[in-house]
Design a protein around this motif. Structure first.
Motif, PDB file in Angstrom:
ATOM      1  N   GLY A 234       0.791  -1.224   0.000  1.00 42.19           N
ATOM      2  CA  GLY A 234       0.000   0.000   0.000  1.00 42.19           C
ATOM      3  C   GLY A 234       0.821   1.271   0.000  1.00 42.19           C
ATOM      4  N   ARG A 235       1.984   1.227   0.649  1.00 41.87           N
ATOM      5  CA  ARG A 235       2.795   2.435   0.805  1.00 41.87           C
ATOM      6  C   ARG A 235       4.034   2.434  -0.073  1.00 41.87           C
ATOM      7  N   SER A 236       4.208   1.376  -0.844  1.00 38.83           N
ATOM      8  CA  SER A 236       5.403   1.244  -1.702  1.00 38.83           C
ATOM      9  C   SER A 236       6.679   1.415  -0.883  1.00 38.83           C
ATOM     10  N   MET A 237       6.721   0.739   0.241  1.00 36.96           N
ATOM     11  CA  MET A 237       7.872   0.780   1.136  1.00 36.96           C
ATOM     12  C   MET A 237       8.580  -0.566   1.126  1.00 36.96           C
ATOM     13  N   SER A 238       9.839  -0.553   1.463  1.00 38.62           N
ATOM     14  CA  SER A 238      10.576  -1.810   1.584  1.00 38.62           C
ATOM     15  C   SER A 238      10.225  -2.472   2.910  1.00 38.62           C
ATOM     16  N   GLU A 239      10.449  -3.763   2.988  1.00 41.58           N
ATOM     17  CA  GLU A 239      10.187  -4.492   4.224  1.00 41.58           C
ATOM     18  C   GLU A 239      11.022  -3.931   5.375  1.00 41.58           C
ATOM     19  N   ALA A 240      12.268  -3.574   5.077  1.00 43.41           N
ATOM     20  CA  ALA A 240      13.164  -3.044   6.118  1.00 43.41           C
ATOM     21  C   ALA A 240      12.627  -1.730   6.673  1.00 43.41           C
ATOM     22  N   ASP A 241      12.136  -0.854   5.784  1.00 43.19           N
ATOM     23  CA  ASP A 241      11.619   0.446   6.235  1.00 43.19           C
ATOM     24  C   ASP A 241      10.344   0.272   7.056  1.00 43.19           C
ATOM     25  N   VAL A 242       9.497  -0.667   6.656  1.00 45.51           N
ATOM     26  CA  VAL A 242       8.268  -0.904   7.416  1.00 45.51           C
ATOM     27  C   VAL A 242       8.606  -1.419   8.810  1.00 45.51           C
ATOM     28  N   LYS A 243       9.534  -2.363   8.873  1.00 46.12           N
ATOM     29  CA  LYS A 243       9.836  -2.998  10.155  1.00 46.12           C
ATOM     30  C   LYS A 243      10.592  -2.095  11.117  1.00 46.12           C
ATOM     31  N   LYS A 244      11.083  -0.965  10.609  1.00 48.79           N
ATOM     32  CA  LYS A 244      11.712   0.005  11.514  1.00 48.79           C
ATOM     33  C   LYS A 244      10.692   0.547  12.523  1.00 48.79           C
ATOM     34  N   VAL A 245       9.429   0.609  12.105  1.00 48.25           N
ATOM     35  CA  VAL A 245       8.387   1.148  12.990  1.00 48.25           C
ATOM     36  C   VAL A 245       7.288   0.130  13.267  1.00 48.25           C
ATOM     37  N   ALA A 246       7.459  -1.087  12.741  1.00 44.38           N
ATOM     38  CA  ALA A 246       6.415  -2.106  12.899  1.00 44.38           C
ATOM     39  C   ALA A 246       6.717  -3.017  14.080  1.00 44.38           C
ATOM     40  N   ASP A 247       7.024  -2.416  15.207  1.00 40.22           N
ATOM     41  CA  ASP A 247       7.310  -3.197  16.409  1.00 40.22           C
ATOM     42  C   ASP A 247       6.260  -2.966  17.491  1.00 40.22           C
ATOM     43  N   GLY A 248       5.109  -2.464  17.058  1.00 40.86           N
ATOM     44  CA  GLY A 248       4.027  -2.221  18.007  1.00 40.86           C
ATOM     45  C   GLY A 248       3.973  -0.809  18.538  1.00 40.86           C
ATOM     46  N   ARG A 249       4.996  -0.011  18.257  1.00 40.41           N
ATOM     47  CA  ARG A 249       5.024   1.357  18.784  1.00 40.41           C
ATOM     48  C   ARG A 249       3.907   2.205  18.171  1.00 40.41           C
ATOM     49  N   VAL A 250       3.450   3.204  18.927  1.00 44.67           N
ATOM     50  CA  VAL A 250       2.501   4.167  18.381  1.00 44.67           C
ATOM     51  C   VAL A 250       3.262   5.421  17.974  1.00 44.67           C
ATOM     52  N   LEU A 251       2.715   6.117  16.992  1.00 38.66           N
ATOM     53  CA  LEU A 251       3.350   7.326  16.486  1.00 38.66           C
ATOM     54  C   LEU A 251       2.318   8.449  16.409  1.00 38.66           C
ATOM     55  N   GLY A 252       2.800   9.681  16.584  1.00 41.32           N
ATOM     56  CA  GLY A 252       1.960  10.836  16.328  1.00 41.32           C
ATOM     57  C   GLY A 252       1.924  11.100  14.834  1.00 41.32           C
ATOM     58  N   GLY A 253       1.093  12.030  14.421  1.00 44.11           N
ATOM     59  CA  GLY A 253       0.964  12.325  13.005  1.00 44.11           C
ATOM     60  C   GLY A 253       2.266  12.728  12.347  1.00 44.11           C
ATOM     61  N   SER A 254       3.024  13.600  12.990  1.00 43.89           N
ATOM     62  CA  SER A 254       4.292  14.070  12.423  1.00 43.89           C
ATOM     63  C   SER A 254       5.314  12.941  12.333  1.00 43.89           C
ATOM     64  N   GLN A 255       5.351  12.083  13.348  1.00 43.16           N
ATOM     65  CA  GLN A 255       6.264  10.937  13.316  1.00 43.16           C
ATOM     66  C   GLN A 255       5.876   9.974  12.197  1.00 43.16           C
ATOM     67  N   ALA A 256       4.580   9.761  12.027  1.00 41.36           N
ATOM     68  CA  ALA A 256       4.106   8.876  10.964  1.00 41.36           C
ATOM     69  C   ALA A 256       4.454   9.436   9.595  1.00 41.36           C
ATOM     70  N   LEU A 257       4.406  10.744   9.458  1.00 42.82           N
ATOM     71  CA  LEU A 257       4.777  11.395   8.193  1.00 42.82           C
ATOM     72  C   LEU A 257       6.258  11.159   7.891  1.00 42.82           C
ATOM     73  N   SER A 258       7.100  11.331   8.902  1.00 43.59           N
ATOM     74  CA  SER A 258       8.542  11.117   8.725  1.00 43.59           C
ATOM     75  C   SER A 258       8.860   9.663   8.397  1.00 43.59           C
ATOM     76  N   ALA A 259       8.057   8.751   8.934  1.00 41.47           N
ATOM     77  CA  ALA A 259       8.298   7.320   8.710  1.00 41.47           C
ATOM     78  C   ALA A 259       7.724   6.842   7.387  1.00 41.47           C
ATOM     79  N   GLY A 260       6.978   7.691   6.702  1.00 43.04           N
ATOM     80  CA  GLY A 260       6.394   7.309   5.419  1.00 43.04           C
ATOM     81  C   GLY A 260       5.054   6.601   5.535  1.00 43.04           C
ATOM     82  N   LEU A 261       4.468   6.601   6.734  1.00 47.82           N
ATOM     83  CA  LEU A 261       3.184   5.924   6.926  1.00 47.82           C
ATOM     84  C   LEU A 261       1.995   6.788   6.515  1.00 47.82           C
ATOM     85  N   VAL A 262       2.176   8.103   6.490  1.00 49.26           N
ATOM     86  CA  VAL A 262       1.123   9.006   6.009  1.00 49.26           C
ATOM     87  C   VAL A 262       1.744   9.972   5.008  1.00 49.26           C
TER      88      VAL A 262
END
Length: 336
Positions: A234-262
């Motif tokens: 959905g986000r055209s991200m690599s598995e490595a980039d997704v797993k950097k933040v896919a450890d259960g942590r929650v993010l604010g909107g700005s953090q999600a933007l920096s991580a490429g999730l929004v």
């Protein structure tokens, strides 16, 4: 027998008769016939289209909303309401899929997530709309779009979050309460007859063995990898980039933007304006699906529900008897 005792017996008999009568009425109204009658009342007041902003009715933007825990708890009835009606929402997705006048979808998401099955069902429907109809889907995240809330947002063409939005919580969870030691302290003993050594695994009456925990972990890991795959696609991200933040942590909107999730920081209005501008839908009609609660059927249902509703103690007992504490996998953030 003195007069006071006679009067007391008469009062007790009247109260008993009255109690039996009320319980009988409640039982009658909860038979299949009256349950069906209640369903008829509800079906007469199901979803209809409400035009929010008038415009070209041949080019329309559908506004869909997921608000509350994503779980299928059944249809509302004259006896109770539900915060999130999963079947009604799926019907809305089907309506969009079949409506040739719908040229875009704005999905507002405000949820901590929920069931793995329900989240997957929504995801598949959204992908079907996007691919078969070839129309854009923009997501506007509310105060929370976590876990399953992000799962259903991932296939969107563009995701808007607010700075205060809580999102992320990418992962899977399964929980159970082990009350074996508490039961032992109060003198409760469990007698279990089972067909296999693992039949009562994760049931709460004994600790899980290492082998059983490994079995459950394998299930969790499989669902987790599927979650990661969903985001990658959905986000055209690599598995490595997704797993950097896919450890259960929650993010604010700005953090999600920096991580490429929004994609952008903005509210629902900003998402709608962008959707109009990006796809030449400035003059498109903007409508939403709504539950009509103004009809006589709903009013009668409310009255019947309030008049004939069992006591709070009876409702609690009914929920305890009918519910199951069996653990299940969830895309869920927090204790909901």
């Amino acid at each position: 027998m003195n007069t006071k005792r006679v009067v007391a017996l008469i009062i007790a008999a009247v109260l008993l008769f009255f109690s039996i009568g009320i319980n009988t009425i409640i039982t009658i109204f909860k038979t299949d016939f009256f349950s069906s009658f209640g369903s008829v009342l509800e079906t007469e007041t199901l979803t209809y289209e409400n035009v929010v902003e008038s415009g070209d009715f041949t080019n329309r933007i559908a506004h869909l909303t997921v608000n509350g825990v994503i779980q299928d708890v059944g249809e509302p009835s004259i006896w109770e309401t539900v915060d999130y009606n999963h079947q009604a929402f799926v019907e809305q997705l089907d309506a969009v899929l079949k409506d040739d006048t719908v040229k875009a979808v704005l999905l507002s998401v405000n949820t901590p997530g929920g069931g793995v099955i329900e989240s997957e069902e929504i995801y598949q429907k959204l992908v079907e709309i996007k691919e078969e109809k070839q129309i854009p889907i923009y997501v506007s995240m509310g105060s929370m779009a976590a876990s399953g809330g992000y799962y259903i947002s991932a296939p969107a063409s563009k995701i808007f979050a607010q700075r205060e939005t809580i999102t992320g919580s990418i992962g899977v969870i399964m929980q159970s309460i082990n009350y074996g030691k508490l039961a032992e302290k109060v003198g409760v003993e469990f007698e279990t007859i089972k067909s296999g050594e693992h039949k009562d695994m994760f049931g709460g009456v004994r600790p899980s063995t290492k082998e059983e925990l490994a079995m459950l972990q394998e299930m969790i890991d499989e669902s987790y990898e599927h979650f990661v795959d969903i985001i990658e696609a959905g986000r055209s991200m690599s598995e490595a980039d997704v797993k950097k933040v896919a450890d259960g942590r929650v993010l604010g909107g700005s953090q999600a933007l920096s991580a490429g999730l929004v994609d952008e920081i903005g509210n629902e209005e900003a998402a709608l304006n962008a959707l109009r501008a990006d796809f030449g839908l400035e003059d498109a009609e903007f409508f939403e699906y709504t539950m009509d609660t103004s009809g006589w059927g709903s009013l009668l249902g409310v009255k019947l529900g309030s008049m004939l509703r069992p006591s709070a103690e009876s409702e609690l007992l009914s929920k305890i008897i009918s519910s199951t504490n069996s653990p299940r996998m969830m895309y869920l953030y927090g204790d909901y």
